[in-house]
Structure formats: structure tokens, C-alpha cells
Design a protein around this motif. Sequence first.
Motif, PDB file in Angstrom:
ATOM      1  N   ASP A 264       0.819  -1.218   0.000  1.00 47.58           N
ATOM      2  CA  ASP A 264       0.000   0.000   0.000  1.00 47.58           C
ATOM      3  C   ASP A 264       0.858   1.276   0.000  1.00 47.58           C
ATOM      4  N   GLY A 265       2.182   1.123   0.076  1.00 47.57           N
ATOM      5  CA  GLY A 265       3.068   2.292   0.034  1.00 47.57           C
ATOM      6  C   GLY A 265       3.052   3.125   1.304  1.00 47.57           C
ATOM      7  N   ASN A 266       2.437   2.600   2.356  1.00 46.28           N
ATOM      8  CA  ASN A 266       2.329   3.358   3.603  1.00 46.28           C
ATOM      9  C   ASN A 266       3.544   3.062   4.498  1.00 46.28           C
ATOM     10  N   ILE A 267       4.575   3.908   4.357  1.00 42.17           N
ATOM     11  CA  ILE A 267       5.824   3.677   5.096  1.00 42.17           C
ATOM     12  C   ILE A 267       5.617   3.891   6.602  1.00 42.17           C
ATOM     13  N   ALA A 268       4.856   4.946   6.934  1.00 43.64           N
ATOM     14  CA  ALA A 268       4.653   5.247   8.356  1.00 43.64           C
ATOM     15  C   ALA A 268       3.915   4.084   9.032  1.00 43.64           C
ATOM     16  N   GLY A 269       2.926   3.527   8.333  1.00 46.05           N
ATOM     17  CA  GLY A 269       2.192   2.377   8.880  1.00 46.05           C
ATOM     18  C   GLY A 269       3.091   1.166   9.008  1.00 46.05           C
ATOM     19  N   PHE A 270       3.937   0.954   8.010  1.00 51.27           N
ATOM     20  CA  PHE A 270       4.885  -0.161   8.061  1.00 51.27           C
ATOM     21  C   PHE A 270       5.834   0.016   9.252  1.00 51.27           C
ATOM     22  N   ALA A 271       6.326   1.244   9.454  1.00 46.19           N
ATOM     23  CA  ALA A 271       7.267   1.504  10.558  1.00 46.19           C
ATOM     24  C   ALA A 271       6.614   1.165  11.901  1.00 46.19           C
ATOM     25  N   LYS A 272       5.344   1.516  12.048  1.00 45.97           N
ATOM     26  CA  LYS A 272       4.640   1.220  13.312  1.00 45.97           C
ATOM     27  C   LYS A 272       4.464  -0.285  13.492  1.00 45.97           C
ATOM     28  N   ASN A 273       4.103  -0.961  12.414  1.00 43.46           N
ATOM     29  CA  ASN A 273       3.958  -2.428  12.503  1.00 43.46           C
ATOM     30  C   ASN A 273       5.291  -3.089  12.851  1.00 43.46           C
ATOM     31  N   PHE A 274       6.347  -2.606  12.200  1.00 48.78           N
ATOM     32  CA  PHE A 274       7.686  -3.144  12.462  1.00 48.78           C
ATOM     33  C   PHE A 274       8.064  -2.937  13.934  1.00 48.78           C
ATOM     34  N   ALA A 275       7.844  -1.703  14.432  1.00 54.01           N
ATOM     35  CA  ALA A 275       8.206  -1.379  15.816  1.00 54.01           C
ATOM     36  C   ALA A 275       7.389  -2.228  16.796  1.00 54.01           C
ATOM     37  N   HIS A 276       6.110  -2.402  16.480  1.00 54.34           N
ATOM     38  CA  HIS A 276       5.251  -3.184  17.362  1.00 54.34           C
ATOM     39  C   HIS A 276       5.700  -4.635  17.413  1.00 54.34           C
ATOM     40  N   ARG A 277       6.008  -5.172  16.243  1.00 48.91           N
ATOM     41  CA  ARG A 277       6.457  -6.571  16.190  1.00 48.91           C
ATOM     42  C   ARG A 277       7.797  -6.741  16.927  1.00 48.91           C
ATOM     43  N   ALA A 278       8.716  -5.778  16.708  1.00 46.00           N
ATOM     44  CA  ALA A 278      10.023  -5.833  17.384  1.00 46.00           C
ATOM     45  C   ALA A 278       9.821  -5.810  18.905  1.00 46.00           C
ATOM     46  N   PHE A 279       8.905  -4.952  19.339  1.00 46.40           N
ATOM     47  CA  PHE A 279       8.599  -4.839  20.767  1.00 46.40           C
ATOM     48  C   PHE A 279       8.047  -6.168  21.304  1.00 46.40           C
ATOM     49  N   GLU A 280       7.096  -6.749  20.573  1.00 45.93           N
ATOM     50  CA  GLU A 280       6.492  -8.017  21.020  1.00 45.93           C
ATOM     51  C   GLU A 280       7.549  -9.111  21.133  1.00 45.93           C
ATOM     52  N   ARG A 281       8.428  -9.187  20.145  1.00 46.94           N
ATOM     53  CA  ARG A 281       9.460 -10.231  20.158  1.00 46.94           C
ATOM     54  C   ARG A 281      10.435 -10.027  21.318  1.00 46.94           C
ATOM     55  N   LEU A 282      10.821  -8.770  21.536  1.00 39.48           N
ATOM     56  CA  LEU A 282      11.783  -8.500  22.608  1.00 39.48           C
ATOM     57  C   LEU A 282      11.183  -8.801  23.982  1.00 39.48           C
ATOM     58  N   THR A 283       9.918  -8.439  24.179  1.00 39.40           N
ATOM     59  CA  THR A 283       9.321  -8.640  25.500  1.00 39.40           C
ATOM     60  C   THR A 283       9.135 -10.125  25.840  1.00 39.40           C
ATOM     61  N   GLU A 284       9.169 -10.975  24.823  1.00 40.47           N
ATOM     62  CA  GLU A 284       9.048 -12.419  25.109  1.00 40.47           C
ATOM     63  C   GLU A 284      10.212 -12.913  25.965  1.00 40.47           C
TER      64      GLU A 284
END
Lengths: 379, 144
Positions: A264-284
Amino acid sequence: MMKSLLSRSFTSATHAYLMPMVGIACVVLVLFLFSCSTHPLTQRGTALEEESALPPLYSMVFIIHGDGDYRFHDPSGNAHRADEEALIRATRVAVQNSQAEVFIFHERPRRHTLLFFPRRDGKFYYYRHGRLIATESYWRDQGTFRFDPEVKLFHRFRAVEQPQPVRVFLYFGHEIPEYDGVGYDASYSHRKFTVHDLAEELKRITPDSTRFDLIVLSTCFNGTPHTIAALAPYARTIVASPDNLHLSYFDLQPFERLDVSLRDGNIAGFAKNFAHRAFERLTEDIQTAVTVAVYDVDRVQGFLHAVDSTYDHTLTTLKGQKPGSVEHCDCAEDSAYVLSGMSEGVDLFYRPPRFGRSKHKQNHSGWECWRRLKSSIFY
Amino acid sequence: MLARTVFGVVVMMFVLVQAGLAGGKDDIQKYFNDTASKVKATTDPAEKRAILNKSLQTMSKALDKVQNSPLISKEDRAGIDQFKAALQENQDELTGSNGYERVSDAQLNAFSEYVVQNMEQADRTITISLVTALLIVIIIILLV
């Protein structure tokens, strides 16, 4: 007769002993000549594949710093080297993206062959359309600026960008210093590296004053007003950690198929998804604090301008302070930074450490600052 | 004979340099990682607590001994002070002293991981030289 036999056996033994030594000397000489060679970079490249004529839709640059203490242990007790893990993940991203060009620079510790002959301490990989096009070893200490070798390699290999691709820059390493910066590289104890060196590199690999669509700093404590302001001219969106970041770094899986995740070309949305996923993985797995922030560079400008002089003044007073006499803190804990719009343009994923003094700290502003310590206790 | 001696010295230097490069800070991290493995290997909370306590105390003793050594620079002494302060905080939390809430029995495995991760992160802010790190490791080996 006996003398002759002894003499012959001595000669034979000497010959048998000398031959391997001569062989070793030859190998050493060859290694020495190779290690000291001054061939231009262009002659050292290994073209592995012909470049594809199709222009890439995505361009990614990875800088992976490995010249320091990067060992960590996972919860099962297995030891890992953070830079080597990051290289494996970056390579996976490069191979999985069939419409991208990917530059990977691995900054390695300087090692010596047979104790005396230095080996190249930089390794470069260039992928296009999922295939390894070139790989090259280089010296990291060549040139006036810290990233001169990397910038040269970038310009030598980059595709002529028609149309302009989505551009991403990712840095993996320890906290990039905001002042002083001596000792960042274990192999070059007097060499300096600060966020301004990184900004200079970004400037030199950003053609026509365009900005990177996304910059990812996989480092500790670089979610600060000063670092974001220094990189702001070269980025639209920045993902960074204001607090400690475990050496297992951000999970790169979302980058593996940019043709899908950025359809969809939405970089800002991708960045948020990436950050959220990184956060979820780290908190495990991580018991210390986990903090991942996404900065919309245009929207945080107001806050950055408002605190710029205060932060600069703090940095000036910190210069020359002994290590251990200053510490990082949430900017919200310093009244000079508490402004009404300080959270504007910042998306934050935060979980406090599970133990320690800060375990009850439930919020973080998304901005990290500095303060002097009253006692010698560093934590 | 001379050639053999020179060859032997070169090999020894090579081995010592490699050992030195691999040792030091890595061994300190490994020490805490081994502690975490021992903690997880037992089911008895009292034993877990005792393992953690002994590990932190041994490291503190080693740091005291190294800090008093004339071989240590002023900068390294400051680094050791920071290291000791971090250990003291961990010990306080384990025992529930100095304003800390005592780590519950159910959290001891997680706490042992926290100590490992905290020390790995502290490794980047607490600066001690390779020589000091090696001295710490040697003292720990003697104390254990």
C-alpha cells in the motif's frame, strides 16, 4: 664412514626441517603482500552475477558494527555475537526481496594473520533482486571521514534510480555517542564516532537532498532529541530505542517481503507495525526494559526546536565528565523538557524492566535525556 | 635448538593472545550465564536463592580484591565501583533490602536472566580494561 653418515643425516634433517619453514615463510610473505596491497577498490570486487536491467523498487543499506563487545546470551544460555546474528538476518532480508537492492556493510574487529599481518576489517555485500551480485573486503580506516569506504562502495554499486525506490537505512550497534565518541571501535581506540559522523554519511548517500523513507537505529539510547534532530534532514520516519535495547536487536522479519508489507506504500504504517512486532518479540525473552519508538520526523520538529538549546547546553556541560558521573533518563523526568507537545509525532511501545529500581515506572515519554548522578551509583 | 625455542615462543604468544582476546569480559558474562543455568537447573527456591546469592557475593569479593591491587588504574577503579554498585542493587533486590521488594520464589529464574542481561548491557557503560577483566576472572576461579 660414521662421520659421513652423521653429516648426511644432519643435512637431511636440516633439509626436512628447513623446507616446511621455507614454505611457511612463503605463505607469510604472500599474506603480507596481500594485506599491504593498495589496489583500488574497483579491482578487488568479485562480480558474481550480471546486474539485472530492472530498476529496484526498494533500496536498503545495513551498517552492522561488530568491532566491540557484542556477545550476549539467550534465555537458554547459548552465547551469540550480535553482529553475526544481525548479518544473518540482513542477508535473509536481502535474499527474500526480489525487487530490492541491498547494501550490507559489516564492520568487524581488526584481526591479524600470524599476529603481525593485519586483515581487512570491513566486509561488504551487495544484493540485487535477491541475488548476491558482489562481495568485497575493505579497510575501514581509509579516508578522512569515518564512512568514506562505505560511501565509495555505495556509489560504485547503487542502481541508477528510475523511478526513485523506497529507501531504508538500518544501523546495528551500541549506542551511537552524542559527544566525545572515542573508543567506540575496539580496534581503533583513538578514533571518534558520534551521531554527527552518521549524519554526514547519510548526507553523502542521499542523492539530490531527498530523504530516506525510513531509518532504523537498532541501538541503545538513541531515541533522544539530539540524535533525532541530527538525522532529521535525512529521514521521514525514524525507529529507535530511547532506553536500553538488548543485543538481540529488532526483529527484521517484516523487511523480508517488502513487496507484500509495503504494497500500500504506507511507510509510516509499516514503521509502526515493524516497531510493534520488534517490541512483542523483545518482551518475550528480555527482562530488562524494552522501549521502541517511531518518530514522525516532520511532526516532532516543534518539540526538537523547543528543546534544542537546552539539550545542547546539557551536552556541553557533560563533555569532560568522568564515565559513571552521568546517566540517561526519561526526558519527562526533567522539567526543562516537559512541554505540552512532547509526545506529538511519537508512537511508543514501552515495557519497564521486570526487576530493578525502574520496574514500577509505567510510562515513558519516548525521549531520552541526560542527567548528572548525585552519587557514584550508575544505575 | 634456537629455531625450536623461537617457534615455541611464537606458538605460546599466539595461544596467550587468543586466550586473552577470548577471555576477560566474555568470561565475566559467562560467569553470570552459568549462574543462571544452575538456578534454572534446580527446582528448590531456597537453593536457587543460595546459588544467586553466592554468585553475586563471589563476584563482589573478586572486585574488592582486584580494586585493591596496585596494578589497577584510576579509571578501572571507577569502573569497578560502578560494577559493584550494580551487583549490590541485584543483591538488595534478591534479599529485599534497601527499599527493594524481595524477588519472589516464582520469579527467581527470570531474575537470574535479568542479572545476565543487565550485566551484558552494563558491559557497554561500565568500562574496565582487558587486564582488569582478566584479573577479575582469575580471582573468581581462585574463590570458587
